[in-house]
Write a protein that holds these residues in place. Sequence first.
Motif, mmCIF file in Angstrom:
data_model
loop_
_atom_site.group_PDB
_atom_site.id
_atom_site.type_symbol
_atom_site.label_atom_id
_atom_site.label_comp_id
_atom_site.label_asym_id
_atom_site.label_seq_id
_atom_site.Cartn_x
_atom_site.Cartn_y
_atom_site.Cartn_z
ATOM 1 N N TYR A 55 0.840 -1.201 0.000
ATOM 2 C CA TYR A 55 0.000 0.000 0.000
ATOM 3 C C TYR A 55 0.875 1.251 0.000
ATOM 4 C CZ TYR A 55 -2.986 3.575 2.126
ATOM 5 O OH TYR A 55 -3.652 4.737 2.417
ATOM 6 N N LYS A 56 1.917 1.232 0.791
ATOM 7 C CA LYS A 56 2.815 2.382 0.895
ATOM 8 C C LYS A 56 3.416 2.741 -0.470
ATOM 9 C CE LYS A 56 6.635 3.963 3.775
ATOM 10 N NZ LYS A 56 7.564 3.595 4.840
ATOM 11 N N GLU A 57 3.849 1.732 -1.212
ATOM 12 C CA GLU A 57 4.424 1.957 -2.540
ATOM 13 C C GLU A 57 3.359 2.474 -3.517
ATOM 14 O OE1 GLU A 57 7.323 -0.408 -5.665
ATOM 15 O OE2 GLU A 57 6.175 -1.567 -4.212
ATOM 16 N N ALA A 58 2.140 1.925 -3.445
ATOM 17 C CA ALA A 58 1.056 2.352 -4.331
ATOM 18 C C ALA A 58 0.700 3.821 -4.089
ATOM 19 C CB ALA A 58 -0.164 1.461 -4.134
ATOM 20 N N VAL A 59 0.679 4.236 -2.842
ATOM 21 C CA VAL A 59 0.388 5.638 -2.520
ATOM 22 C C VAL A 59 1.536 6.520 -2.995
ATOM 23 C CG1 VAL A 59 0.093 7.281 -0.609
ATOM 24 C CG2 VAL A 59 -1.155 5.111 -0.596
ATOM 25 N N LYS A 60 2.761 6.076 -2.788
ATOM 26 C CA LYS A 60 3.942 6.859 -3.157
ATOM 27 C C LYS A 60 3.974 7.191 -4.653
ATOM 28 C CE LYS A 60 8.980 6.653 -3.053
ATOM 29 N NZ LYS A 60 10.140 5.821 -2.705
ATOM 30 N N GLY A 62 1.351 7.235 -6.640
ATOM 31 C CA GLY A 62 0.094 7.854 -7.064
ATOM 32 C C GLY A 62 -0.933 6.879 -7.603
ATOM 33 N N LEU A 63 -0.686 5.598 -7.453
ATOM 34 C CA LEU A 63 -1.626 4.581 -7.928
ATOM 35 C C LEU A 63 -2.851 4.507 -7.022
ATOM 36 C CD1 LEU A 63 -2.064 2.362 -10.052
ATOM 37 C CD2 LEU A 63 -0.830 0.798 -8.550
ATOM 38 N N SER A 64 -2.671 4.769 -5.742
ATOM 39 C CA SER A 64 -3.760 4.698 -4.766
ATOM 40 C C SER A 64 -3.824 5.970 -3.934
ATOM 41 C CB SER A 64 -3.553 3.509 -3.818
ATOM 42 O OG SER A 64 -3.640 2.305 -4.510
ATOM 43 N N LYS A 65 -4.990 6.207 -3.382
ATOM 44 C CA LYS A 65 -5.204 7.302 -2.433
ATOM 45 C C LYS A 65 -5.068 6.729 -1.021
ATOM 46 C CE LYS A 65 -6.965 10.354 -5.474
ATOM 47 N NZ LYS A 65 -5.945 10.746 -6.362
ATOM 48 N N GLU A 66 -4.839 7.616 -0.081
ATOM 49 C CA GLU A 66 -4.743 7.165 1.301
ATOM 50 C C GLU A 66 -6.133 6.958 1.875
ATOM 51 O OE1 GLU A 66 -2.021 9.056 3.993
ATOM 52 O OE2 GLU A 66 -0.710 9.636 2.348
ATOM 53 N N GLU A 70 -8.242 1.083 0.252
ATOM 54 C CA GLU A 70 -7.047 0.847 -0.568
ATOM 55 C C GLU A 70 -5.990 0.087 0.226
ATOM 56 O OE1 GLU A 70 -6.305 1.688 -3.863
ATOM 57 O OE2 GLU A 70 -8.406 2.186 -4.076
ATOM 58 N N GLU A 71 -5.835 0.445 1.498
ATOM 59 C CA GLU A 71 -4.864 -0.246 2.355
ATOM 60 C C GLU A 71 -5.221 -1.727 2.473
ATOM 61 O OE1 GLU A 71 -2.623 0.393 6.633
ATOM 62 O OE2 GLU A 71 -4.443 1.536 6.201
ATOM 63 N N GLN A 72 -6.497 -2.031 2.652
ATOM 64 C CA GLN A 72 -6.963 -3.419 2.739
ATOM 65 C C GLN A 72 -6.721 -4.159 1.417
ATOM 66 O OE1 GLN A 72 -7.962 -5.069 5.399
ATOM 67 N NE2 GLN A 72 -8.242 -6.918 4.201
ATOM 68 N N PHE A 73 -6.946 -3.475 0.295
ATOM 69 C CA PHE A 73 -6.723 -4.089 -1.017
ATOM 70 C C PHE A 73 -5.294 -4.614 -1.134
ATOM 71 C CE2 PHE A 73 -5.195 -3.718 -5.396
ATOM 72 C CZ PHE A 73 -6.103 -4.526 -6.066
ATOM 73 N N TYR A 74 -4.312 -3.809 -0.729
ATOM 74 C CA TYR A 74 -2.914 -4.213 -0.885
ATOM 75 C C TYR A 74 -2.434 -5.208 0.171
ATOM 76 C CZ TYR A 74 -2.296 -1.193 -4.822
ATOM 77 O OH TYR A 74 -2.404 -0.631 -6.069
ATOM 78 N N GLU A 121 -1.678 9.192 -34.262
ATOM 79 C CA GLU A 121 -1.119 8.079 -33.522
ATOM 80 C C GLU A 121 -2.045 7.735 -32.381
ATOM 81 O OE1 GLU A 121 2.872 7.759 -31.785
ATOM 82 O OE2 GLU A 121 3.600 8.448 -33.716
ATOM 83 N N ALA A 122 -2.211 6.462 -32.110
ATOM 84 C CA ALA A 122 -3.075 6.013 -31.020
ATOM 85 C C ALA A 122 -2.281 5.995 -29.716
ATOM 86 C CB ALA A 122 -3.608 4.626 -31.327
ATOM 87 N N SER A 123 -2.977 6.219 -28.621
ATOM 88 C CA SER A 123 -2.311 6.172 -27.320
ATOM 89 C C SER A 123 -2.292 4.738 -26.801
ATOM 90 C CB SER A 123 -3.027 7.080 -26.329
ATOM 91 O OG SER A 123 -4.354 6.640 -26.139
ATOM 92 N N SER A 124 -1.380 4.472 -25.912
ATOM 93 C CA SER A 124 -1.297 3.150 -25.287
ATOM 94 C C SER A 124 -2.406 2.984 -24.261
ATOM 95 C CB SER A 124 0.051 2.980 -24.588
ATOM 96 O OG SER A 124 1.089 2.913 -25.512
ATOM 97 N N PHE A 125 -2.730 1.741 -23.984
ATOM 98 C CA PHE A 125 -3.673 1.380 -22.934
ATOM 99 C C PHE A 125 -2.834 0.968 -21.731
ATOM 100 C CE2 PHE A 125 -5.939 -2.044 -20.715
ATOM 101 C CZ PHE A 125 -7.140 -1.426 -20.426
ATOM 102 N N TYR A 126 -3.035 1.624 -20.601
ATOM 103 C CA TYR A 126 -2.286 1.319 -19.376
ATOM 104 C C TYR A 126 -3.221 0.653 -18.380
ATOM 105 C CZ TYR A 126 1.227 4.373 -21.353
ATOM 106 O OH TYR A 126 2.166 4.926 -22.181
ATOM 107 N N ALA A 127 -2.739 -0.426 -17.762
ATOM 108 C CA ALA A 127 -3.597 -1.178 -16.850
ATOM 109 C C ALA A 127 -2.767 -1.881 -15.788
ATOM 110 C CB ALA A 127 -4.418 -2.200 -17.630
ATOM 111 N N MET A 128 -3.477 -2.469 -14.827
ATOM 112 C CA MET A 128 -2.819 -3.262 -13.802
ATOM 113 C C MET A 128 -3.496 -4.617 -13.708
ATOM 114 S SD MET A 128 -3.972 -1.396 -10.309
ATOM 115 C CE MET A 128 -5.591 -1.548 -9.615
ATOM 116 N N ILE A 129 -2.668 -5.642 -13.593
ATOM 117 C CA ILE A 129 -3.146 -7.005 -13.390
ATOM 118 C C ILE A 129 -3.239 -7.209 -11.884
ATOM 119 C CG2 ILE A 129 -2.630 -9.452 -13.685
ATOM 120 C CD1 ILE A 129 -0.925 -8.602 -16.147
ATOM 121 N N ILE A 130 -4.359 -7.714 -11.421
ATOM 122 C CA ILE A 130 -4.576 -7.908 -9.989
ATOM 123 C C ILE A 130 -4.267 -9.368 -9.631
ATOM 124 C CG2 ILE A 130 -6.265 -7.783 -8.115
ATOM 125 C CD1 ILE A 130 -7.731 -5.676 -9.965
ATOM 126 N N ILE A 131 -3.348 -9.548 -8.678
ATOM 127 C CA ILE A 131 -2.889 -10.882 -8.279
ATOM 128 C C ILE A 131 -3.185 -11.061 -6.795
ATOM 129 C CG2 ILE A 131 -0.916 -12.439 -8.142
ATOM 130 C CD1 ILE A 131 0.385 -10.390 -10.228
#
Length: 149
Positions: A55-60, A62-66, A70-74, A121-131
Amino acid sequence: MKYLSQKYMRANLILVFLFNVAAQLNAQESAIDLPFKEIHYSIGRAYRGRLIDTYKEAVKIGLSKENKQEEQFYTTNAVFLFNLGGGCFSARPSQIAIKLTNNLVAINWDEPKQPCPRVGEASSFYAMIIINKKEYPNYKELKFKYYWE
């Protein structure tokens, strides 16, 4: 004697072939779909190809808010940031499949087969895989590979 050895050789080759087919079918059956969701392009561009498991890294980054949710998710999940498309074509979620087989996460994109458009030019699609960390305790050892179908 020569006839007998050829007979056994053919039988052994058939058995080896059947064993390989069965192993491939078993591997295909054990492939698991992993969920993914789109993220903001600037985070994806800066951190693509990175595994975020705290969670700390995700907040750092900007992927997550405090917040507690979100803390429980990570505590139970890690995420892998990736991108697809750009240049001629932009990837859409309906064109992407994420499959886990053994320790390999295959990122499959059904890339369009038509010629590139003449303009823009088309933009890239950015995403996250949830594990899920509990289901995949070896998540840090996973390998991620891109496939264009």
